[in-house]
Structure formats: structure tokens, C-alpha cells
Design a protein around this motif. Sequence first.
Motif, PDB file in Angstrom:
ATOM      1  N   ARG A   9      34.552  -6.336 -26.839  1.00 21.78           N
ATOM      2  CA  ARG A   9      35.927  -5.966 -27.172  1.00 21.78           C
ATOM      3  C   ARG A   9      36.914  -6.556 -26.162  1.00 21.78           C
ATOM      4  NH1 ARG A   9      37.885   0.389 -27.146  1.00 21.78           N
ATOM      5  NH2 ARG A   9      40.143   0.031 -26.912  1.00 21.78           N
ATOM      6  N   PHE A  10      36.541  -6.554 -24.884  1.00 20.08           N
ATOM      7  CA  PHE A  10      37.449  -7.006 -23.833  1.00 20.08           C
ATOM      8  C   PHE A  10      37.120  -8.397 -23.292  1.00 20.08           C
ATOM      9  CE2 PHE A  10      37.591  -2.233 -23.017  1.00 20.08           C
ATOM     10  CZ  PHE A  10      38.706  -2.052 -23.817  1.00 20.08           C
ATOM     11  N   GLY A  11      36.077  -9.015 -23.835  1.00 15.44           N
ATOM     12  CA  GLY A  11      35.702 -10.352 -23.383  1.00 15.44           C
ATOM     13  C   GLY A  11      35.218 -10.387 -21.951  1.00 15.44           C
ATOM     14  N   ALA A  12      34.541  -9.331 -21.510  1.00 10.62           N
ATOM     15  CA  ALA A  12      34.061  -9.245 -20.130  1.00 10.62           C
ATOM     16  C   ALA A  12      32.758 -10.035 -19.970  1.00 10.62           C
ATOM     17  CB  ALA A  12      33.833  -7.795 -19.739  1.00 10.62           C
ATOM     18  N   LYS A  13      32.694 -10.812 -18.912  1.00  6.20           N
ATOM     19  CA  LYS A  13      31.499 -11.604 -18.634  1.00  6.20           C
ATOM     20  C   LYS A  13      30.374 -10.714 -18.128  1.00  6.20           C
ATOM     21  CE  LYS A  13      29.767 -15.473 -15.856  1.00  6.20           C
ATOM     22  NZ  LYS A  13      30.092 -16.462 -14.790  1.00  6.20           N
ATOM     23  N   THR A  14      29.148 -10.995 -18.572  1.00 13.79           N
ATOM     24  CA  THR A  14      27.979 -10.253 -18.115  1.00 13.79           C
ATOM     25  C   THR A  14      26.875 -11.223 -17.703  1.00 13.79           C
ATOM     26  OG1 THR A  14      27.060 -10.093 -20.359  1.00 13.79           O
ATOM     27  CG2 THR A  14      28.472  -8.277 -19.609  1.00 13.79           C
ATOM     28  N   VAL A  15      25.998 -10.739 -16.846  1.00 16.28           N
ATOM     29  CA  VAL A  15      24.842 -11.513 -16.392  1.00 16.28           C
ATOM     30  C   VAL A  15      23.600 -10.650 -16.562  1.00 16.28           C
ATOM     31  CG1 VAL A  15      23.728 -12.622 -14.414  1.00 16.28           C
ATOM     32  CG2 VAL A  15      26.203 -12.823 -14.720  1.00 16.28           C
ATOM     33  N   LYS A  16      22.572 -11.211 -17.175  1.00 16.24           N
ATOM     34  CA  LYS A  16      21.330 -10.475 -17.350  1.00 16.24           C
ATOM     35  C   LYS A  16      20.653 -10.244 -16.004  1.00 16.24           C
ATOM     36  CE  LYS A  16      20.453 -12.319 -21.987  1.00 16.24           C
ATOM     37  NZ  LYS A  16      19.530 -13.130 -22.818  1.00 16.24           N
ATOM     38  N   THR A  17      20.071  -9.052 -15.859  1.00 15.35           N
ATOM     39  CA  THR A  17      19.382  -8.695 -14.628  1.00 15.35           C
ATOM     40  C   THR A  17      17.887  -8.601 -14.881  1.00 15.35           C
ATOM     41  OG1 THR A  17      21.280  -7.497 -13.724  1.00 15.35           O
ATOM     42  CG2 THR A  17      19.120  -6.948 -12.836  1.00 15.35           C
ATOM     43  N   ASP A  18      17.116  -9.216 -14.014  1.00 14.60           N
ATOM     44  CA  ASP A  18      15.660  -9.170 -14.105  1.00 14.60           C
ATOM     45  C   ASP A  18      15.136  -8.430 -12.880  1.00 14.60           C
ATOM     46  OD1 ASP A  18      12.972  -9.511 -14.386  1.00 14.60           O
ATOM     47  OD2 ASP A  18      13.001 -11.695 -14.464  1.00 14.60           O
ATOM     48  N   TYR A  19      14.797  -7.159 -13.059  1.00 13.91           N
ATOM     49  CA  TYR A  19      14.329  -6.355 -11.930  1.00 13.91           C
ATOM     50  C   TYR A  19      12.984  -6.828 -11.400  1.00 13.91           C
ATOM     51  CZ  TYR A  19      17.997  -3.124 -13.399  1.00 13.91           C
ATOM     52  OH  TYR A  19      19.198  -2.567 -13.739  1.00 13.91           O
ATOM     53  N   ASP A  20      12.232  -7.522 -12.261  1.00 21.78           N
ATOM     54  CA  ASP A  20      10.922  -8.011 -11.826  1.00 21.78           C
ATOM     55  C   ASP A  20      11.030  -9.267 -10.972  1.00 21.78           C
ATOM     56  OD1 ASP A  20       9.509  -6.001 -13.111  1.00 21.78           O
ATOM     57  OD2 ASP A  20       9.483  -7.091 -15.020  1.00 21.78           O
ATOM     58  N   HIS A  21      12.197  -9.917 -10.996  1.00 24.61           N
ATOM     59  CA  HIS A  21      12.366 -11.126 -10.187  1.00 24.61           C
ATOM     60  C   HIS A  21      12.811 -10.710  -8.786  1.00 24.61           C
ATOM     61  CE1 HIS A  21      13.637 -15.639 -10.205  1.00 24.61           C
ATOM     62  NE2 HIS A  21      12.727 -15.340  -9.294  1.00 24.61           N
ATOM     63  N   ILE A  22      11.832 -10.293  -7.995  1.00 23.47           N
ATOM     64  CA  ILE A  22      12.095  -9.795  -6.656  1.00 23.47           C
ATOM     65  C   ILE A  22      11.131 -10.441  -5.673  1.00 23.47           C
ATOM     66  CG2 ILE A  22      10.623  -7.787  -7.120  1.00 23.47           C
ATOM     67  CD1 ILE A  22      12.395  -6.200  -5.175  1.00 23.47           C
ATOM     68  N   TYR A  23      11.648 -10.839  -4.533  1.00 24.97           N
ATOM     69  CA  TYR A  23      10.808 -11.296  -3.433  1.00 24.97           C
ATOM     70  C   TYR A  23      10.580 -10.101  -2.519  1.00 24.97           C
ATOM     71  CZ  TYR A  23      11.331 -16.307  -4.477  1.00 24.97           C
ATOM     72  OH  TYR A  23      11.293 -17.562  -5.057  1.00 24.97           O
TER      73      TYR A  23
END
Length: 487
Positions: free
Chosen positions: A103-117
Motif C-alpha cells: 500500500r505504501f511502497g515500502a522496501k523490504t528485504v528477506k531475512t534468512d535466520y539460518d544464514h548465520i556464522y
Amino acid sequence: MRRRDFVTISGLAAAGFALPRATAKSMMVREKEKVIIIGAGMAGLAAADTLRNATGYDVTILEARQRIGGRVNSDSSLGVTVDLGGSWIHGTFLNPLNKLTKRFGAKTVKTDYDHIYLYDSNGKKLADGDVEELDEAWEEVLEDAWRSMRSLGSGVSIGKAVDYVLKGEKLTPIEQRFLAWRKATLEIATAADLDDVSLSADADAGYEGNDLFLPKGFISLVEPLSRGLDIRLGHIVKKIEWSQAGVKVTTTGTPNRALCNACHDHGLFPDNIWPKTAEGDEKVFEADRVIVTLPLGVLQAGINGDGPKFSPELPKEKIEAIEGLNIADANKVAMLFEKRFWPKKPHFFGVLGDPGKGYPTYQNYFMGLDEPVLVGFAGGNSIRSRELLSDADTVALAMAELRKMFGDSIPEPSRHVVTRWHSDPFAVGSYSYVPAGTKTNPRKTLRKPVGDSLFFAGEAASTEDPGTVTGAYMSGVAEAKRIIGLA
């Protein structure tokens, strides 16, 4: 059991006027109902947005802070936007917050909790295969803990259920350290010690799909949602008088102008739109109905100490519901560096060590955002004592862990910001939880209105997604619809 997916890394009668008999019913005109909403957090904004999209409502939001958002706080003091409170949209499928981003055109980024060092206490990075194997074992423990309710009862705590599953198991030293770290990461989600949190009462439905991070902060949803609303910043609610005839809300001015870090002082909301209130300036607002979206800790302060008072006193069952929930604490330390000295790709870093002292998990802002920022997360009861530490000592704790991971030569941050949600008088904690041993869920009673004039919303009043921004949003929408249904 889904707990915001950190489990895996670790919601007065209107007056008419007389018309000719043939048209009176079809052309009845109703005066606008006046509705006061206490709190400009996500629940309050959602309720106000829902009411304005209906007809016949005059809505005013009273907010104690000099900013909107409540426990959603997008801070830009580092020169990079960092969410100091709520940070993620947990699941995309059918999640109303995901609809808001569109609705507001807000940018999002997918989060991968398994991608952890993950690094051991000696600074050695654990092999990805070893971490995967340890994680699989941890997930089996959680599943068995959930099943253990058949033996231990539904009021058992998460901690006791996990201990029950592991009783008699002989863990290797690395397994013991990993277990302690996983418990600490789970305490980021619960924001309380695992021995205190009910395993079953706060299990939320959750949403399928990826968790989404907002690189420009939750303000990219909060600010457009608030546009055009009558929001009175700097109004601390001291008294709520209620009856079937209507409500009166008494406020005083906010004394601490330094609380604003995203609104007036940054020019986002000019004073001629949302006027400030001077310290000690008492005002009385009258309306037909009020929606209370105050955080649980503030409601408890009103019952037991210096906080908003209800007149007459709330019904006994409502007080018992408020006191039957506990407030949890989770904090962050965000650090900006001159340049990145850590690996670019992981979404998170973790270090095994003493989980009661440091920050077990760090979010990498460089991944997808290209900003040299690390944000440390910690939760649990020890947070309250750690809030007494100075910023310098808090950063020193975090840097000690980062130096375990990346070496002694890494530089100090150029800027930092530290959260202290329990010490915040307008929050008194991060979010709510149902304590272990609770027989019935107090949230169901907390969300019930008192008559037709007093309504409650917020994450603590959500039975579907408590402790989340989504839960707060949905509860605000639900109470607004409840009011609309009374017309």
C-alpha cells in the motif's frame, strides 16, 4: 510452535433529526461519534486508520511521546535507520503488514535466520555442517518439548520442558555451549527467562513465508499510516473517566523533549499539524468511546503505582488479566563503524559464551543494505540490571564479543545507540508474555471491552500474535471494527 521465527535461530447514542415519516428511516443523519485513542503506536494508528475509512467518526489520538510509533522506533541518529523496537514482519502470506508495504511502497528485504556464522567461545568459527547438525538436534528438542506437555501439563515453562527432554542426556562441551546459546537466542524472542514463560499459552498462529526486514525502518509504514490523523503528541494520560454516557481523558504535557528522534525535531511533522504540549499543561478530552492501547507495563503501573488511573476502577476480572501477564525485556545495541571488518554475506553472527552478559546474536546490516552497522540483540531477566550500565560499558560488552569473532585489532564504533525499554516510562518493557503456570490465557479477558465505551488493543491484547507488531496492528483494527459494529 512458532515464536516470531527467532525460535528457528535459536494481534453515546447518535442524535437524529425529524424528517417526514416516509423518509426518516432511509435518510437518518447521525452525528459523528467522537473516539479517543490512547497511544500512537501501531495498534492506535491501525484503529484510527480503520475508523477514518468508515463514516461517522471523529478520532483523536493522544500520545505521551514526542514521536509516533510507540515500541516501534526507527532511529536515524547513526546516519542509518535502525529499528530499536519492532524490526520484522514475521511471515508474508496473508500478513496485513505485508499488505501495508504494498500500500505504501515500502522496501523490504528477506531475512534468512539460518544464514548465520557462529563462533565458539575461543573465537574459532564453527563449520557450517556442524552448525546445521547442532541446529537439527535443537529443533528436535523443541518439538519434543512441545509434546512433553502431555506429561508436564499445559502450564509448564519452556525452560522446564526443554530440561525435561534433555534429562539424562550426556552433552559434549560444544553441545552444552551451543545449547546455552540457543536458549539465549530464544530468550530474545520471549524477552524473558525461559523458566518464566508458558510453553503453550503464547504459541501464536504465525504466517507462512519469509520474514521481512524494512531497510528504511518501520517508520516507512508508521509515518504514511499516520498521515491526516489528528494526533496530539506530548500528551501523557493521567486519568480515564468512563461510563456508558461517554469518557473523559485528562492529560499533562511531556517534560522530556529528548524523547523525539524521528518526528518534530527532524522536521517530519510540523508543529502546526501536530502541536506539542508544554510541560504541566493539563487538558481534558471528552468523547463517546476510548480505545486504550497503552503497553502492559504502563497499565500495570496505573494499577500499582504512578500511571494512568481509571475512574471508576476497572472491573476485577480486567485487573486480574492485566496483572496476570508479565512484561518482558529485550534490548539492542546498534553500532556504526567507519568500514566493514566482518564477512559480507551472513544475515547474522553469533558467539558462544556467557549468555547472561553479552549479546548472543548480531544482525549484519551490510548484507543487502551496504551499511557498516552491527546490531546486537539480548533478552531475558538480566536485561533489567544491564540497563543500569552506561552506554560505554554496554558497547564494551558487545565489542568484547566482536573481538572474539573478528580479532583484537577491530576498531571501536564511530557511533552507537543503546536501548533501555524497561526504563522507558512510556513502555516499561518490550512486550508481554504469559507466565508459566497460568491456567487460562489472560489476553482473552484483557481484549474484552468494558461496556460500550472502554476498549483495549495492543500486542498484549492479541490472542493470535502477541508480542508482535502484526498482533498490535490486528488488535487495533479489530477494536475499531467492534466500535463500527455498534452503530
